[in-house]
Scaffold this motif. Structure first.
Motif, PDB file in Angstrom:
ATOM      1  N   UNK A  66      -9.838   6.497   1.217  1.00 56.54           N
ATOM      2  CA  UNK A  66      -8.699   6.384   2.135  1.00 56.54           C
ATOM      3  C   UNK A  66      -7.377   6.506   1.372  1.00 56.54           C
ATOM      4  N   UNK A  67      -7.287   5.810   0.245  1.00 58.56           N
ATOM      5  CA  UNK A  67      -6.061   5.866  -0.565  1.00 58.56           C
ATOM      6  C   UNK A  67      -5.816   7.282  -1.066  1.00 58.56           C
ATOM      7  N   UNK A  98      -9.754   5.693  -9.818  1.00 60.33           N
ATOM      8  CA  UNK A  98     -11.095   5.286 -10.272  1.00 60.33           C
ATOM      9  C   UNK A  98     -11.106   3.857 -10.793  1.00 60.33           C
ATOM     10  N   UNK A  99     -10.019   3.422 -11.417  1.00 57.43           N
ATOM     11  CA  UNK A  99      -9.969   2.088 -12.025  1.00 57.43           C
ATOM     12  C   UNK A  99      -9.675   0.973 -11.015  1.00 57.43           C
ATOM     13  N   UNK A 100      -9.356   1.328  -9.768  1.00 58.58           N
ATOM     14  CA  UNK A 100      -9.037   0.301  -8.773  1.00 58.58           C
ATOM     15  C   UNK A 100     -10.262  -0.540  -8.431  1.00 58.58           C
ATOM     16  N   UNK A 101     -10.125  -1.842  -8.355  1.00 60.04           N
ATOM     17  CA  UNK A 101     -11.262  -2.721  -7.982  1.00 60.04           C
ATOM     18  C   UNK A 101     -11.469  -2.732  -6.473  1.00 60.04           C
ATOM     19  N   UNK A 102     -11.729  -1.545  -5.909  1.00 65.86           N
ATOM     20  CA  UNK A 102     -11.922  -1.394  -4.473  1.00 65.86           C
ATOM     21  C   UNK A 102     -13.238  -0.681  -4.202  1.00 65.86           C
ATOM     22  N   UNK A 161       0.838  -1.206   0.000  1.00 69.05           N
ATOM     23  CA  UNK A 161       0.000   0.000   0.000  1.00 69.05           C
ATOM     24  C   UNK A 161       0.871   1.254   0.000  1.00 69.05           C
ATOM     25  N   UNK A 162       2.005   1.193   0.735  1.00 67.16           N
ATOM     26  CA  UNK A 162       2.918   2.341   0.722  1.00 67.16           C
ATOM     27  C   UNK A 162       3.506   2.572  -0.657  1.00 67.16           C
TER      28      UNK A 162
END
Length: 606
Positions: free
Chosen positions: A41-42, A30-34, A10-11
């Protein structure tokens, strides 16, 4: 150990995002599957990392640099937080999802159209208020009339001497300082209205093209198949309510698609066809006869109403009440006759709900546009030539009352047409059951209200603001009535083309008819001598002619004069422009046909 690896990953992610440009960073997040919470948070961690880098970039940054950097990061955070709150304030976003899941795309198309009109009137109000109303406040004289409260219904009395109506606006050039900037109210009024209608024309054209390409070309090539099940689900959804809502929505879409695949084609005998054709003809003759009778009644009532208005009343309350007779009768006809048309449609027993809705919409369009046509004839040919001191304000008051009373009857229609019908169908005559949402009647109510608003913009510039508030209330009243009183359509069917059809009806005959009425008012009719920005002129358009004559003596404005004489007043220019639009439309149509063929080929390959 796994926790430490995840923390290091994550870092590394935060560090790589911090090195990107702003646009690249936004796209990557936006493209992150989260989930949305994890993405926020990110993003916040990335902003903190950027702040640290900015602080340590220089060994001893100056105080000014630190302040600027801190302000930039704070503004960015504030903008992100503000955008999140605005997203949450989209009160109809969740509502539309629920309606689509519960009642299908046919009912959803009405609320999408209503939301579109709400945004449209918001834009109209901002334009008129900015360029017409605000400058008039600088030159406004005090209003000496008393306010009684009845003016909210009649639009007369106190409101007559306010910015609500044409007659209150000045015909002078507004200037607060000597040798300072001035504001020509005549040119501001006519150019604002003219440019507004041009923008409306372009918005309607582009909106129809967008919905047409989305619903008629790309959408219809994909039947119900396994891809609907395997490729539709959004795995970012984790909330239980959102999961259930998505399941309902997907279930409704599959049912609508299967209804088209399993559509039965009924073969009628010769006698059955003759009987059905005879019923259709009888119903059409009855519908047209009722519409003609309604228009005749409105015509004679409007003439009688003008005569009584010119004579005057001794009692103030009686005069205020008499003003409401015409709008109440018109709204009563526009509300009650469509219920009768819907009942006639059930007698015809159409094969699909879509046929029933489109036929009902056609009949309601004929009724409402005919009544508006009669009213426009009354306003432009009778009221405009009457002895009224300010016929433009008289017309504006009539349209204000029609808009307000129509809004009240729209709310009453939800009560009597849906609430009482549910009580009767569930408590008294159980066989009737709950009513279905009447799409045809409700859509034509919106188009009728928007048509009145467009006609009234010239005579009452703030009318879009009133209509905006009315549509906002109607949206939530109809939503509550739909959820509490109505049942989903008994016959499920897919209506991908409905919003396009609604926009086409709004464009023709509604908008094109309004353009004709506005053109006659601006070019042919003589303004009142004692009120309004165009007092003393032979026509409203004469203000532009006089302005061009002034510009001819100014060498710096020769290009404006050239455009006016060689383009605006030339029929050849508009003929060439029309040809260009037709050629572009033809090319666009050919491109869409090619894309349609390509989609078929790709679909076969899949």
């Amino acid at each position: 150990f796994c926790f430490l690896c995840g923390f290091d990953a994550e870092e590394d992610l935060v560090g790589s995002l911090a090195n990107m440009s702003t646009k690249e960073r936004i796209k990557a997040i936006q493209k992150m599957p989260e989930t949305m919470r994890k993405k926020r948070e990110i993003r916040n961690k990335v902003l903190k990392e950027i702040t640290k880098k900015l602080r340590h970039r220089d060994a001893q940054p100056s105080c000014c640099t630190q302040c600027l950097q801190g302000a930039a990061v704070s503004l960015r955070r504030f903008g992100n937080t503000l955008s999140e709150y605005f997203y949450q304030l989209r009160v109809w976003h969740k509502t539309l999802k629920i309606i689509g899941a519960e009642f299908g795309t046919s009912v959803l198309s009405y609320f999408v159209f209503l939301k579109w009109l709400l945004h449209f009137n918001m834009f109209s109000f901002l334009i008129n208020f900015s360029f017409i109303t605000i400058p008039q406040f600088l030159a406004a004289e005090p209003n000496n009339l008393s306010f009684t409260g009845l003016e909210l219904l009649t639009g007369a009395g106190y409101f007559q001497q306010t910015v609500l109506y044409y007659g209150f606006y000045t015909n002078t050039t507004i200037s607060k300082m000597e040798n300072g900037p001035s504001y020509n109210m005549q040119l501001a009024y006519i150019f604002t209205v003219g440019i507004y209608f041009v923008i409306c024309f372009l918005i309607l054209l582009f909106s129809m093209a967008k919905f047409f390409s989305r619903n008629f070309i790309y959408f219809q090539e994909f039947p119900v198949n396994a891809s609907k099940l395997f490729c539709t689900w959004d795995f970012n959804i984790t909330n239980e309510k959102a999961v259930k809502l998505k399941q309902k929505n997907l279930y409704t879409q599959i049912k609508e698609g299967l209804s088209e695949v399993n559509k039965e084609v009924l073969n009628f005998s010769v006698m059955e066809r003759v009987r059905r054709t005879a019923i259709h003809l009888i119903v059409w003759v009855a519908s047209l006869g009722i519409a003609a009778a309604a228009c005749t009644g409105v015509y004679f009532l409007s003439i009688n109403n003008l005569e009584l208005f010119m004579k005057g009343y001794e009692n103030y309350l009686e005069s205020q009440t008499a003003m409401l007779v015409l709008p109440v009768v018109v709204s009563l006809l526009n509300t009650s006759i469509p219920f009768f048309f819907s009942w006639l449609g059930h007698l015809e027993k159409f094969q699909t709900p879509g046929q029933h809705i489109y036929v009902t919409i056609t009949r309601n369009t004929i009724l409402k546009m005919s009544i508006i046509g009669i009213l426009c004839y009354y306003w432009l040919d009778i009221a405009a030539t009457s002895d009224s001191q300010c016929w433009e304000t008289l017309v504006g008051q009539d349209i204000y009352r029609l808009v307000l009373v129509d809004f009240i009857f729209c709310l009453l229609g939800s009560f009597f047409g849906e609430f009482l019908r549910r009580i009767i169908g569930t408590k008294i005559f159980m066989s009737l059951g709950q009513p279905e949402f009447d799409i045809g009647r409700n859509v034509l109510d919106l188009i009728y209200a928007q048509t009145l608003t467009w006609i009234g913009i010239l005579f009452s510039p703030l009318l879009p603001g009133i209509q905006m508030i009315a549509f906002f209330i109607v949206f939530f009243v109809k939503k509550v009535s739909l959820m509490r009183n109505c049942q989903p359509p008994r016959k499920v069917w897919r209506t991908t083309q409905m919003t396009t059809s609604f926009l086409f009806l709004l464009f023709c005959p509604s908008f094109l008819g309004v353009l004709s009425v506005t053109a006659v008012t601006v070019w042919r009719l003589k303004p009142s001598e004692e009120c309004g920005p165009f007092r003393g002129l032979s026509s409203m358009y004469a203000a532009i002619t006089e302005w061009i004559q002034i510009l001819e003596s100014n060498n710096a404005s020769k290009w404006v004069v050239w455009i006016y004489h060689n383009l605006i007043t030339r029929e050849l220019f508009f003929f060439s422009l029309s040809c260009f639009v037709l050629v572009v439309s033809y090319l666009y149509w050919q491109i869409t046909l090619v894309r349609k063929t390509m989609i078929k080929c790709l679909h076969k390959q899949i």
